[in-house]
Design a protein around this motif. Structure first.
Motif, PDB file in Angstrom:
ATOM      1  N   ILE A 176       0.954  -1.156  -0.141  1.00 26.73           N
ATOM      2  CA  ILE A 176      -0.166  -0.060  -0.015  1.00 26.73           C
ATOM      3  C   ILE A 176       0.939   1.329  -0.087  1.00 26.73           C
ATOM      4  O   ILE A 176       0.651   2.079  -0.709  1.00 26.73           O
ATOM      5  N   ALA A 177       1.891   1.386   0.953  1.00 29.20           N
ATOM      6  CA  ALA A 177       2.754   2.342   0.959  1.00 29.20           C
ATOM      7  C   ALA A 177       3.369   2.642  -0.252  1.00 29.20           C
ATOM      8  O   ALA A 177       3.462   4.062  -0.778  1.00 29.20           O
ATOM      9  N   SER A 178       3.888   1.690  -0.747  1.00 27.83           N
ATOM     10  CA  SER A 178       4.765   1.960  -2.168  1.00 27.83           C
ATOM     11  C   SER A 178       3.829   2.355  -3.292  1.00 27.83           C
ATOM     12  O   SER A 178       4.239   3.107  -4.110  1.00 27.83           O
ATOM     13  N   SER A 179       2.634   1.783  -3.403  1.00 27.32           N
ATOM     14  CA  SER A 179       1.602   2.127  -4.272  1.00 27.32           C
ATOM     15  C   SER A 179       1.295   3.651  -4.301  1.00 27.32           C
ATOM     16  O   SER A 179       1.158   4.224  -5.460  1.00 27.32           O
ATOM     17  N   VAL A 180       1.174   3.917  -3.093  1.00 27.17           N
ATOM     18  CA  VAL A 180       0.779   5.609  -2.973  1.00 27.17           C
ATOM     19  C   VAL A 180       1.670   6.466  -3.214  1.00 27.17           C
ATOM     20  O   VAL A 180       1.658   7.363  -3.929  1.00 27.17           O
ATOM     21  N   TYR A 182       4.229   5.689  -5.288  1.00 31.26           N
ATOM     22  CA  TYR A 182       4.238   5.875  -6.553  1.00 31.26           C
ATOM     23  C   TYR A 182       3.490   6.994  -7.447  1.00 31.26           C
ATOM     24  O   TYR A 182       4.051   7.799  -8.229  1.00 31.26           O
ATOM     25  N   TYR A 183       2.220   6.720  -6.975  1.00 31.87           N
ATOM     26  CA  TYR A 183       1.420   7.879  -7.540  1.00 31.87           C
ATOM     27  C   TYR A 183       1.444   9.293  -7.147  1.00 31.87           C
ATOM     28  O   TYR A 183       1.193  10.064  -7.937  1.00 31.87           O
ATOM     29  N   LEU A 184       2.112   9.460  -6.098  1.00 32.90           N
ATOM     30  CA  LEU A 184       2.512  10.864  -5.569  1.00 32.90           C
ATOM     31  C   LEU A 184       3.618  11.234  -6.020  1.00 32.90           C
ATOM     32  O   LEU A 184       3.805  12.511  -6.570  1.00 32.90           O
ATOM     33  N   GLU A 185       4.742  10.509  -6.302  1.00 31.00           N
ATOM     34  CA  GLU A 185       6.102  11.005  -6.752  1.00 31.00           C
ATOM     35  C   GLU A 185       6.449  10.828  -8.138  1.00 31.00           C
ATOM     36  O   GLU A 185       7.309  11.463  -8.477  1.00 31.00           O
ATOM     37  N   ASN A 186       5.798   9.632  -8.750  1.00 35.89           N
ATOM     38  CA  ASN A 186       6.195   9.386 -10.164  1.00 35.89           C
ATOM     39  C   ASN A 186       6.107  10.498 -10.957  1.00 35.89           C
ATOM     40  O   ASN A 186       7.176  10.842 -11.883  1.00 35.89           O
ATOM     41  N   PRO A 187       5.380  11.670 -10.935  1.00 33.84           N
ATOM     42  CA  PRO A 187       5.259  12.636 -11.762  1.00 33.84           C
ATOM     43  C   PRO A 187       6.433  13.729 -11.651  1.00 33.84           C
ATOM     44  O   PRO A 187       6.827  14.162 -12.451  1.00 33.84           O
ATOM     45  N   HIS A 188       6.974  13.699 -10.400  1.00 35.15           N
ATOM     46  CA  HIS A 188       8.081  14.623 -10.266  1.00 35.15           C
ATOM     47  C   HIS A 188       9.420  13.895  -9.975  1.00 35.15           C
ATOM     48  O   HIS A 188      10.387  14.557 -10.200  1.00 35.15           O
ATOM     49  N   MET A 221       2.915  16.289   0.037  1.00 37.52           N
ATOM     50  CA  MET A 221       1.864  15.082   0.197  1.00 37.52           C
ATOM     51  C   MET A 221       2.829  13.892   0.582  1.00 37.52           C
ATOM     52  O   MET A 221       2.387  12.857   1.204  1.00 37.52           O
ATOM     53  N   GLY A 222       3.864  13.701  -0.278  1.00 35.16           N
ATOM     54  CA  GLY A 222       4.792  12.585  -0.341  1.00 35.16           C
ATOM     55  C   GLY A 222       5.420  12.470   0.834  1.00 35.16           C
ATOM     56  O   GLY A 222       5.641  11.405   1.576  1.00 35.16           O
ATOM     57  N   GLN A 223       5.981  13.459   1.393  1.00 37.02           N
ATOM     58  CA  GLN A 223       6.612  13.709   2.480  1.00 37.02           C
ATOM     59  C   GLN A 223       5.666  13.361   3.809  1.00 37.02           C
ATOM     60  O   GLN A 223       6.043  12.665   4.697  1.00 37.02           O
ATOM     61  N   PHE A 224       4.504  13.732   3.837  1.00 35.36           N
ATOM     62  CA  PHE A 224       3.524  13.659   4.756  1.00 35.36           C
ATOM     63  C   PHE A 224       3.307  12.126   4.939  1.00 35.36           C
ATOM     64  O   PHE A 224       3.310  11.420   6.001  1.00 35.36           O
ATOM     65  N   VAL A 225       2.774  11.223   3.861  1.00 34.87           N
ATOM     66  CA  VAL A 225       2.588   9.958   3.526  1.00 34.87           C
ATOM     67  C   VAL A 225       3.889   9.180   4.208  1.00 34.87           C
ATOM     68  O   VAL A 225       3.787   8.149   4.837  1.00 34.87           O
ATOM     69  N   ILE A 228       4.099   9.184   7.888  1.00 38.64           N
ATOM     70  CA  ILE A 228       3.302   8.351   8.361  1.00 38.64           C
ATOM     71  C   ILE A 228       3.658   6.736   8.477  1.00 38.64           C
ATOM     72  O   ILE A 228       3.553   6.042   9.426  1.00 38.64           O
ATOM     73  N   VAL A 229       4.093   6.376   7.359  1.00 39.29           N
ATOM     74  CA  VAL A 229       4.576   5.234   7.138  1.00 39.29           C
ATOM     75  C   VAL A 229       5.756   4.564   7.747  1.00 39.29           C
ATOM     76  O   VAL A 229       6.016   3.608   8.474  1.00 39.29           O
ATOM     77  N   ALA A 230       6.513   5.888   8.113  1.00 39.93           N
ATOM     78  CA  ALA A 230       7.770   5.493   8.892  1.00 39.93           C
ATOM     79  C   ALA A 230       7.502   5.282  10.519  1.00 39.93           C
ATOM     80  O   ALA A 230       7.911   4.333  11.048  1.00 39.93           O
ATOM     81  N   MET A 231       6.431   5.868  10.976  1.00 35.56           N
ATOM     82  CA  MET A 231       5.864   5.488  12.218  1.00 35.56           C
ATOM     83  C   MET A 231       5.212   4.402  12.454  1.00 35.56           C
ATOM     84  O   MET A 231       5.265   3.543  13.415  1.00 35.56           O
ATOM     85  N   LEU A 232       4.273   3.898  11.386  1.00 36.63           N
ATOM     86  CA  LEU A 232       3.792   2.717  11.251  1.00 36.63           C
ATOM     87  C   LEU A 232       4.726   1.471  11.139  1.00 36.63           C
ATOM     88  O   LEU A 232       4.674   0.321  11.760  1.00 36.63           O
ATOM     89  N   GLY A 233       5.860   1.667  10.587  1.00 35.01           N
ATOM     90  CA  GLY A 233       6.669   0.688  10.569  1.00 35.01           C
ATOM     91  C   GLY A 233       7.610   0.324  11.971  1.00 35.01           C
ATOM     92  O   GLY A 233       7.750  -0.828  12.206  1.00 35.01           O
ATOM     93  N   ILE A 234       7.796   1.368  12.723  1.00 35.50           N
ATOM     94  CA  ILE A 234       8.238   1.285  13.966  1.00 35.50           C
ATOM     95  C   ILE A 234       7.539  -0.126  14.634  1.00 35.50           C
ATOM     96  O   ILE A 234       7.969  -0.744  15.347  1.00 35.50           O
TER      97      ILE A 234
END
Length: 304
Positions: A176-180, A182-188, A221-225, A228-234
């Motif tokens: 889920i994290a990688s997919s989200v 990808y859609y946020l950062e791929n254009p940039h 938005m990518g940094q925000f996500v 969140i992913v980093a905190m969940l990973g802990i």
């Protein structure tokens, strides 16, 4: 050779290669095999250094030959004498069942590369290097002699359902994290996040809190996500460690609760096992059925 003599030799071989059964000779045999395994791992590691491999090529070859001979004798002796174990009945089916056990497959993998190359297997250099690396499986042979490694395998087996659940949750979060991302950062960042599988590298580094920094989000938005992913990973990536820790604690408590047989001094988990030992001991000493009955009744009577 008589049948009795043949059976006696096979039983001695069985006890020799079983930890804690071979007496003094078996004790030194176990230590010799463990030392040889450690030396083989060291030889495989040092053999990857070109200067050492060139200067000591003859030593490495003859040491490998000696090790293969020893491990082959051990493997054949274990399979041959395995039918002395009540779990493996039958001269063919019992030995085949014993040889299919994980540790015996490790023993086979430890010596197989040598015989494949000796038999003239035609393969490219990459395949031969891979076969040589398979010799590192000899390190897994230590599991037979290490109580700690056996305990680790037992804990994994007992906690396998919870571990599967924890790893499944981690895998789901990774996808889920990688997919989200990808859609946020791929254009940039089309090169860094060219696809979802490519984004898995960022997901693994973030969820494990390693954070190499070679790939990172640059959009707000990518940094925000990402945060969140980093905190969940802990929390999620700590789950398998906590499950294993609880398993080791439970196993330690079980070991402390074991009872000791008054005759042989061995630990046992049930009165029935102690009763069987007492029966064998009494019959050996007195041959009296009444003494056995008295002992069994004493064990089965409620404690006051």
């Amino acid at each position: 050779m008589s049948t009795v003599r043949y059976t006696s030799i096979r039983r001695q071989i069985f006890e020799l290669f079983e930890p804690d059964l071979g007496g003094t000779i078996g004790y030194y045999t176990d230590w010799f095999i463990m030392t040889l395994i450690a030396a083989n791992v060291a030889a495989v590691i040092l053999g990857t250094v070109d200067a050492l491999a060139t200067s000591f090529s003859a030593f490495f070859y003859y040491f490998e030959l000696f090790s293969v001979v020893v491990f082959t004798i051990e493997y054949v002796a274990r399979v041959w004498s395995s039918i002395d174990n009540p779990q493996f009945n039958g001269p063919i089916s019992g030995r085949f069942e014993f040889a299919s056990r994980p540790l015996l497959l490790v023993d086979l993998l430890a010596i197989l590369p040598f015989y494949l190359t000796l038999g003239g297997v035609q393969a490219d250099l990459r395949f031969l290097r891979a076969l040589r690396l398979v010799r590192l499986f000899r390190l897994l042979k230590l599991a037979r002699y290490s109580t700690a490694m056996q305990s680790f395998a037992l804990v994994i087996h007992e906690k396998r359902e919870k571990l599967i659940l924890a790893f499944s949750a981690n895998g789901l979060l990774l996808v889920i994290a990688s997919s989200v991302m990808y859609y946020l950062e791929n254009p940039h960042q089309p090169e860094a996040f060219s696809s979802i599988p490519q984004a898995f590298w960022w997901g693994v580094a973030t969820l494990t809190t390693v954070g190499y920094g070679d790939v990172h989000p640059i959009t707000p938005m990518g940094q925000f996500v990402g945060s969140i992913v980093a905190m969940l990973g802990i929390g999620l990536f700590a789950l398998p460690a906590s499950i294993l820790a609880s398993g080791f604690i439970e196993q330690a408590e079980d070991e402390n609760s074991l009872a000791y047989c008054p005759h042989c001094g061995e630990k046992s988990t049930s009165d029935a096992a102690i009763a069987r030992c007492v029966r064998r001991q009494r019959l050996a000493e007195h041959g009296s059925v009444s003494s056995v009955v008295d002992t069994l009744e004493a064990l089965q009577s409620p404690k006051r």
